[in-house]
Structure formats: C-alpha cells, structure tokens
Design an enzyme around this catalytic site. Structure first.
Site, mmCIF file in Angstrom:
data_model
loop_
_atom_site.group_PDB
_atom_site.id
_atom_site.type_symbol
_atom_site.label_atom_id
_atom_site.label_comp_id
_atom_site.label_asym_id
_atom_site.label_seq_id
_atom_site.Cartn_x
_atom_site.Cartn_y
_atom_site.Cartn_z
ATOM 1 N N CYS A 2 -1.421 4.856 7.015
ATOM 2 C CA CYS A 2 -2.781 5.279 7.242
ATOM 3 C C CYS A 2 -2.652 6.754 6.605
ATOM 4 O O CYS A 2 -1.571 7.476 6.666
ATOM 5 C CB CYS A 2 -3.699 5.166 8.325
ATOM 6 S SG CYS A 2 -3.383 3.510 8.806
ATOM 7 N N ARG A 27 -2.898 6.125 0.604
ATOM 8 C CA ARG A 27 -2.337 5.663 1.654
ATOM 9 C C ARG A 27 -2.876 4.361 2.526
ATOM 10 O O ARG A 27 -2.541 3.703 3.237
ATOM 11 C CB ARG A 27 -2.071 6.767 2.898
ATOM 12 C CG ARG A 27 -1.354 7.744 2.241
ATOM 13 C CD ARG A 27 -0.948 8.968 3.316
ATOM 14 N NE ARG A 27 -0.249 8.271 4.542
ATOM 15 C CZ ARG A 27 0.917 8.645 4.570
ATOM 16 N NH1 ARG A 27 1.598 8.921 3.324
ATOM 17 N NH2 ARG A 27 1.750 7.988 5.489
ATOM 18 N N TRP A 74 -5.109 1.860 6.735
ATOM 19 C CA TRP A 74 -4.695 0.580 5.856
ATOM 20 C C TRP A 74 -4.418 -0.477 7.216
ATOM 21 O O TRP A 74 -3.331 -0.104 8.138
ATOM 22 C CB TRP A 74 -3.493 0.704 5.057
ATOM 23 C CG TRP A 74 -3.029 -0.315 4.468
ATOM 24 C CD1 TRP A 74 -3.225 -0.946 3.300
ATOM 25 C CD2 TRP A 74 -1.886 -1.102 4.875
ATOM 26 N NE1 TRP A 74 -2.548 -2.190 2.842
ATOM 27 C CE2 TRP A 74 -1.635 -2.162 3.913
ATOM 28 C CE3 TRP A 74 -0.869 -1.241 5.923
ATOM 29 C CZ2 TRP A 74 -0.439 -3.249 4.022
ATOM 30 C CZ3 TRP A 74 0.125 -2.261 6.002
ATOM 31 C CH2 TRP A 74 0.081 -3.113 4.921
ATOM 32 N N ASN A 98 -1.267 7.022 12.337
ATOM 33 C CA ASN A 98 -0.769 6.182 11.403
ATOM 34 C C ASN A 98 0.582 5.650 11.878
ATOM 35 O O ASN A 98 1.531 6.550 12.398
ATOM 36 C CB ASN A 98 -0.356 7.262 10.352
ATOM 37 C CG ASN A 98 0.422 6.744 9.126
ATOM 38 O OD1 ASN A 98 0.590 5.641 8.909
ATOM 39 N ND2 ASN A 98 1.146 7.507 8.583
ATOM 40 N N GLY A 99 1.002 4.229 11.702
ATOM 41 C CA GLY A 99 2.291 3.648 12.218
ATOM 42 C C GLY A 99 1.773 2.726 12.951
ATOM 43 O O GLY A 99 0.830 1.912 12.787
ATOM 44 N N GLU A 481 9.050 -5.365 -13.772
ATOM 45 C CA GLU A 481 8.131 -4.077 -13.315
ATOM 46 C C GLU A 481 6.678 -4.506 -14.041
ATOM 47 O O GLU A 481 5.690 -4.242 -13.778
ATOM 48 C CB GLU A 481 8.673 -2.936 -13.843
ATOM 49 C CG GLU A 481 7.838 -1.672 -13.848
ATOM 50 C CD GLU A 481 7.335 -1.395 -12.324
ATOM 51 O OE1 GLU A 481 7.869 -1.919 -11.434
ATOM 52 O OE2 GLU A 481 6.510 -0.377 -12.143
ATOM 53 N N LYS A 485 3.263 -4.730 -12.275
ATOM 54 C CA LYS A 485 1.714 -3.965 -12.379
ATOM 55 C C LYS A 485 0.820 -5.056 -12.666
ATOM 56 O O LYS A 485 -0.520 -4.663 -12.153
ATOM 57 C CB LYS A 485 2.067 -3.124 -13.929
ATOM 58 C CG LYS A 485 2.989 -2.014 -13.968
ATOM 59 C CD LYS A 485 2.598 -0.914 -12.954
ATOM 60 C CE LYS A 485 3.130 -1.108 -11.693
ATOM 61 N NZ LYS A 485 4.030 -0.461 -10.945
ATOM 62 N N GLU A 488 -0.644 -6.523 -9.625
ATOM 63 C CA GLU A 488 -1.062 -5.572 -8.320
ATOM 64 C C GLU A 488 -2.428 -5.121 -8.807
ATOM 65 O O GLU A 488 -3.152 -5.096 -7.843
ATOM 66 C CB GLU A 488 -0.306 -4.158 -8.580
ATOM 67 C CG GLU A 488 0.890 -4.196 -7.608
ATOM 68 C CD GLU A 488 1.825 -2.818 -7.950
ATOM 69 O OE1 GLU A 488 2.204 -2.112 -6.942
ATOM 70 O OE2 GLU A 488 1.849 -2.206 -9.072
ATOM 71 N N HIS A 504 15.563 -23.266 -16.988
ATOM 72 C CA HIS A 504 15.671 -23.736 -15.482
ATOM 73 C C HIS A 504 14.730 -23.908 -14.571
ATOM 74 O O HIS A 504 14.767 -23.829 -13.321
ATOM 75 C CB HIS A 504 16.759 -22.912 -14.869
ATOM 76 C CG HIS A 504 18.297 -22.928 -15.700
ATOM 77 N ND1 HIS A 504 19.110 -24.100 -15.953
ATOM 78 C CD2 HIS A 504 18.623 -21.951 -16.696
ATOM 79 C CE1 HIS A 504 20.136 -23.768 -16.693
ATOM 80 N NE2 HIS A 504 19.727 -22.412 -17.089
ATOM 81 N N LYS A 604 -0.146 2.863 -1.395
ATOM 82 C CA LYS A 604 0.791 3.479 -2.024
ATOM 83 C C LYS A 604 2.018 3.698 -1.241
ATOM 84 O O LYS A 604 3.134 3.608 -1.601
ATOM 85 C CB LYS A 604 0.376 4.842 -2.846
ATOM 86 C CG LYS A 604 1.230 5.701 -3.407
ATOM 87 C CD LYS A 604 0.487 6.107 -4.845
ATOM 88 C CE LYS A 604 1.491 6.531 -5.698
ATOM 89 N NZ LYS A 604 2.068 5.340 -6.580
#
Ligand code: G6P
Length: 609
Positions: A2, A27, A74, A98-99, A481, A485, A488, A504, A604
């Site tokens: 957060c 965050r 978050w 935060n944590g 990647e 993108k 996300e 396969h 992020k």
C-alpha cells in the site's frame, strides 16, 4: 503493498497528503483514507475505490489540521471496503500500515479476550489496538510504537498519530519501504520519494527496524532498542516533471515513448566506441566479474522475463552457465550453488518482497557475490547488493512495466558484454555487439513509429477472449512479456509458448477465434518459426506476425497480417521487438476501455509475499 504518506506542518496537511497518495497509487488503489489531528481531535475520511473517491468526500467536508496520516490500499486481509480502509483507529490512536503482520491472529485473539472490539478484518487494526493499549499504561507515542514494533512479526511500514500528541507522527519500518522528507519547518513520511517530491527533495532513507518521530522542527531516528541513530539526508534527483503525464493519455503510453531516452540514459558513460567502460558495476566490480563461473538470476514478473533474455545472451556470448528463476520459488527451494556463482537480482522497484527475501536468502547459500539491476537507487535491493548497475528509466508509474523492461535488457546487455570480453569473446564479434547496443535507442525510436499500424491491428482483438504468443530463442521471453502485457491491461487471457512447443498442446486451442501473435526477427531460427506458423495457418488461426524487413512473412500469414520492423542485429532484437507488443497491449486495452494505468487487482510494487 500500500502507499503511506504522513505530515507535520504549520499549514493544513490534508491537501499535501492527497497529492502524495496520488503519486503512490501505483502501489494500490482499492480504497484510500486520511486522518488529521486538530484541536485535540482526530477526524478521518475513508472511501472504497481510488484516491479521487476519497478526495471528493474530503472536498465536501474538508479536514483542517497540521498533523496527519494517509493511505492508499491494496487489500490483503479483508475485502476492499470503507471499514477495512486505513487509517484504523483505536481509542486515541490512528494508524496506517503497509505490509503483512504474520502473528496478527494470536495478537488479535489476545486483545479480544481483554475486551477490545475490532471493526475491520485487517491485520492493521491489531497494531492500532496494541499501540493504544501501550499508551493507556503511560509513556509517549514513540515509546509505545517501539514496544509494539518489537512484538510484531512480518513486514510493515507504519505511521501513527495520537490525539494526546499534536504535532508528532511516529513511523517504523521492517521489510517495507519508508522514508522521511525534510522540509523547512515541516517533516513528512512517505513510501517513496515520488510521494514527497512535491514538498521537498531532501530525504532520509530509513533502515530496517528504524523507528522515526517527526515534528515540525525535527526528524529523530531510533533503532528498535530505542537508541538514537544517525541517518544521512540525501538530495533526491527526482523532478516533479518526471511524474507528470504531460500530453499523453496514459502514463503507460508516455513510458512506452520514453524508451529511447531511458535506454540512452542507461547506456550513458557506460559504453564507448571501444566497449564497456571500466567499473560500471561499482568499485571492484570488474575483478569480481572476472572470477564468475556461473550465474543465478532471480526476479519477479517483467523483471523475470528480462532475466530470461539474459540467459540466452550470457550463455551464447560469455559461455557461462545461467539459471533464471522466479523469486517466490527460489527462496523456498534447496538450490545448489556451484563455486564461483554470482547471484543477480533484477527489480524495477528494488522493494519486491520475494526478490528481496531471495537476495537475503542468497547470503546464506555461499555465492561469490550479489549484483542488483534496479531502477531505484536507494531501494533495499540496491543497498544490500555487493555490486549494482542502475537502470535509468526514471519513475515508472503505469502498473504494466514497459521502460523498466527495456532498460533492464540494456543493463543486462552491458553485463553480457563485460562477461563476454573477460572470457575472450572474439574482438570483431565484441565490437559488433557493442555497436548494436549503442544503436538501440535509435532502433527503438524506429519501432515506435509503427504505432499507427499497431492501432489498426489492435481492433482485431476487441472481442477476443484468448490469444497465443509465440517466439523462439531469446524472442521466447519477449513473447512471454507481450502476453503478460496483454493480459494485465486488457484482461484477455494470453499465453506464450516457445514456437517449437506448439504441437505439444496449445495447437489444440487454435481455431478461427484464436489470434496467434508471433515475434519473428531474422536469424537462424526464422525458417523453423515459419514452419510453426504454417501449423497455425492450416488450422484456421489468425496470425499476427512482427517480422524484420521483408522476411517473406506476408505469404505466411494468409488472412492474418504481417507488420514489418526495420531489420536489427540479433543481439538487440529482443528489446526492439518488445516495442510493438507493448503498443499492441496498450491499444487493445484502450479500445476495450479498461483502466490502463491501474488494472484491476494488481499493484506496481509488491512488497508483500
Ligand atoms: C509487479 C508489477 C510488475 C513487476 C513485478 C516485479 O507484479 O506489476 O510490473 O514486473 O511486480 O517488480 P520489480 O519492481 O521487482 O521489478
């Protein structure tokens, strides 16, 4: 993960706190709140959703006062709603966190047994209740926070105020970032420098287990045993411009277009006409790298993909064995570390919990040394590494990483060249690779010019539910990647495969509804890739191919489409071919109307496990 801001000033702090929270929304952004202490009373405002939802409530009923704390969340414990939003209060105390507190369940049960009534599902409220309980036994807010910090297990950055101590905010950190902003007659706390740069550029970076008390006049730091500690004040080089969106519609778009400059900055004073310059990894770096016999790269998310590209490069050009692993797996595995192995952590933020924990774990495992490739100079990963090579991307705000990735590739290319030269890579080959790397900013600029064609192409994805991405060799991580993108920010389910693996399994998914995106620069694997694409075409799949020059791709795609990039050397091709994939994801997301910069459920900087 957060975001926290706090302030003590003569002026009203709420507008400063809100501005700080907006800079920290990367965050977390599922709820927000602030509390201000004024006239012996703490008042708070909280709302589900983004900071602007909370700001609207604040504007309707402003909270004056010069002492305050604020938070953007978050969710970890408890759904995102107003009751779970911070600040949390207990008696005279208000607190943001935060944590994750790992021992919160027994602590909560203990407090409940003593009659404390909780109003949220969070672990945070337990800390507020503990601080209140300490204060009721006497002593100052700082003493109470010190005592509580010693009881907590897990990771936290906190900021606390007490009704009884106007003009004081106490903060503490362990395993989550927190820094102090030093103003003139005012002091601040923030999760990062971006949150505070609008009020001061003078920062104190707190260390693990530091507790800090700020007032208008001072910022005093203490170690966990209550002893005063000296921490230097640094002048931050961030500018407010760096965190503004300017003419771009989204930060992500701005950051995509900043890549030529970011890559050029990352190369500056590190490579010249004769190759990589001495000691760019720090003092003693070249000597240490000369002893390396193998490399373990550890990272998360996009940074992990950068590491995967580096494996192809380092094994080919420096002939050193390389393994690449996601940090959350690495840290809990009994890894075998052969003698002479270098541990490389890649992280944009330098605060990702798993990467940081993996790096700390590596200390026990007998590595030759550690190297951090990172974008934030004062971050924990950088501070704890033996060697470092900073990417110079500038602040990256969009949750989907773009310029961090290409600057990581740039830094890893420098590492590859250094290792390769030390191990006797033939001089003309070395010179060619250096020239390729020097030309990368320009090559990226040319790739960005394809935007109008990519916009056209992106319309094909609006109503799709799934997409496959294919690449071979060092383009396989680029495909990974690209698919990351797309998923996300557009919420389309996307997967990437090494093209040779198609038959396969994933081929079973291919029909007219399945777009298949292939990254196909020229090189020895191109013909093999073309055969893989034929397998898709034969099953009616819609091919979208990013090819170099006229590689004969038009004929391969059938009703699909081939988009041509200028041919570039094989070494830098992964960075260049990343560009159209970023643009594709961006424009598909814009067409689908998603929240590009702050996609749902993500954040992020993931500073929790
Ligand atoms: C989060 C971000 C990603 C990032 C990853 C690793 O998932 O959304 O963009 O790649 O964390 O972060 P780091 O800061 O360690 O590179």
């Amino acid at each position: 993960m957060c975001g926290i801001v706090a302030a003590v000033a003569q002026r009203d702090v709420a507008p400063l706190l809100i501005a700080g929270l907006k800079a920290l929304e990367y965050r977390g952004y599922d709820s927000a709140g602030l509390a201000v202490l004024d006239d012996g009373e703490i008042r708070r405002v909280r709302a589900k959703g983004k900071v602007r939802e909370m700001e609207a409530l604040y504007l309707a009923d402003p909270l004056p006062g010069g002492t305050g704390i604020a938070h953007t969340r978050w969710a970890t414990h408890g759904v995102p709603n107003e009751a779970n939003a911070h600040p949390h209060m207990a008696g005279r105390v208000a607190l943001v966190h935060n944590g994750i507190i790992e021992n919160y369940a027994p602590l909560r049960a203990e407090l409940q047994a003593k009659g404390h009534v909780f109003t949220s599902e969070t672990d945070t409220e337990v800390i507020a209740a503990l601080v209140e309980s300490r204060l009721s036994q006497g002593g100052s807010l700082r003493e109470a926070v010190l005592a509580v910090a010693r009881e907590l297990e897990g990771a936290y950055a906190i900021a606390v105020i007490s009704r009884d101590e106007p003009g004081h905010v106490v903060g503490a950190r362990r395993g989550a970032p927190l820094l102090v902003g030093v103003g003139i007659g005012e002091h601040f706390l923030g999760s990062d420098a971006q949150a505070l740069i609008q009020v001061t550029n003078r920062m104190i970076y707190l260390e693990e287990d530091d507790v800090v008390e700020i007032t208008r006049e001072s910022a005093q730091v203490f170690t966990l045993d209550g002893q005063p500690a000296e921490r230097a004040v640094h002048e931050s080089e961030l500018s407010t411009d760096a965190v503004e969106r300017g003419e771009y519609r989204h930060y992500m778009q701005k950051e995509i277009f900043e890549q030529p400059r970011a890559v050029a900055d990352t190369l500056e004073s590190r490579i010249g006409p004769h190759g990589v310059l001495p000691n760019i990894f720090g003092v003693g770096g070249d000597e240490l790298l000369a002893k390396v016999q193998g490399i373990h790269i550890v990272a998360c998310g996009t940074s992990y993909h950068a590491g995967m590209v580096a494996r192809y490069w380092i094994e080919e050009f420096a002939r050193l064995p390389v393994s690449v692993e996601v940090a959350s797996e690495y840290r809990y595995r009994e890894v075998v570390v052969p003698p002479g192995t270098l541990f490389v952590a890649i992280s944009q933020s330098g605060e990702t919990a798993d990467t940081l924990a993996a790096m700390r774990e590596s200390r026990r495992r007998g590595y030759l040394g550690t190297l951090a490739i990172c974008n934030v100079p004062e971050s924990s990963v950088v501070r704890e590494a033996d060697l470092k090579l900073m990417t110079r991307a500038g602040p990256e705000i969009g949750v989907a990483s773009t310029k961090a990735f290409t600057t990581q590739l740039t830094a890893l290319a420098l590492l590859t060249l250094q290792l390769a030269q030390q191990r006797g890579l033939e001089a003309t080959r070395y010179a060619d690779l250096c020239q390729q790397l020097i030309s990368l900013p320009r090559a990226i600029e040319r790739a960005l010019a394809l935007e109008p064609q990519v916009v056209e192409l992106s319309a094909r994805f609006i109503h799709r539910q799934h997409a496959l991405f294919l690449g071979r060799g060092a383009q396989y991580p680029v495909a990974l990647e690209g698919s990351l993108k797309l998923k996300e920010i557009s919420y389309i389910h996307a997967e990437a495969y090494p093209a040779g693996e198609l038959k396969h399994g994933p081929l079973a998914l291919v029909d007219e509804e399945m777009p298949v995106v292939a990254v196909a620069p020229s090189g020895p694997l191109l013909d093999k890739l073309k055969s893989n694409l034929q397998e898709v075409k034969a099953r009616g799949g819609e091919l979208i191919v990013f090819a170099a020059g006229d590689a004969g791709m038009d004929a391969e795609t059938g009703k699909g489409v081939a988009l041509r990039l200028d041919p570039v050397g094989e070494f830098i091709a992964p960075a260049v071919f990343t560009i159209p994939l970023q643009l594709l994801a961006y424009h598909v997301a814009v067409l689908r109307g998603t929240d590009v910069d702050q996609p749902r459920n993500l954040a992020k900087s993931v500073t929790v496990e």
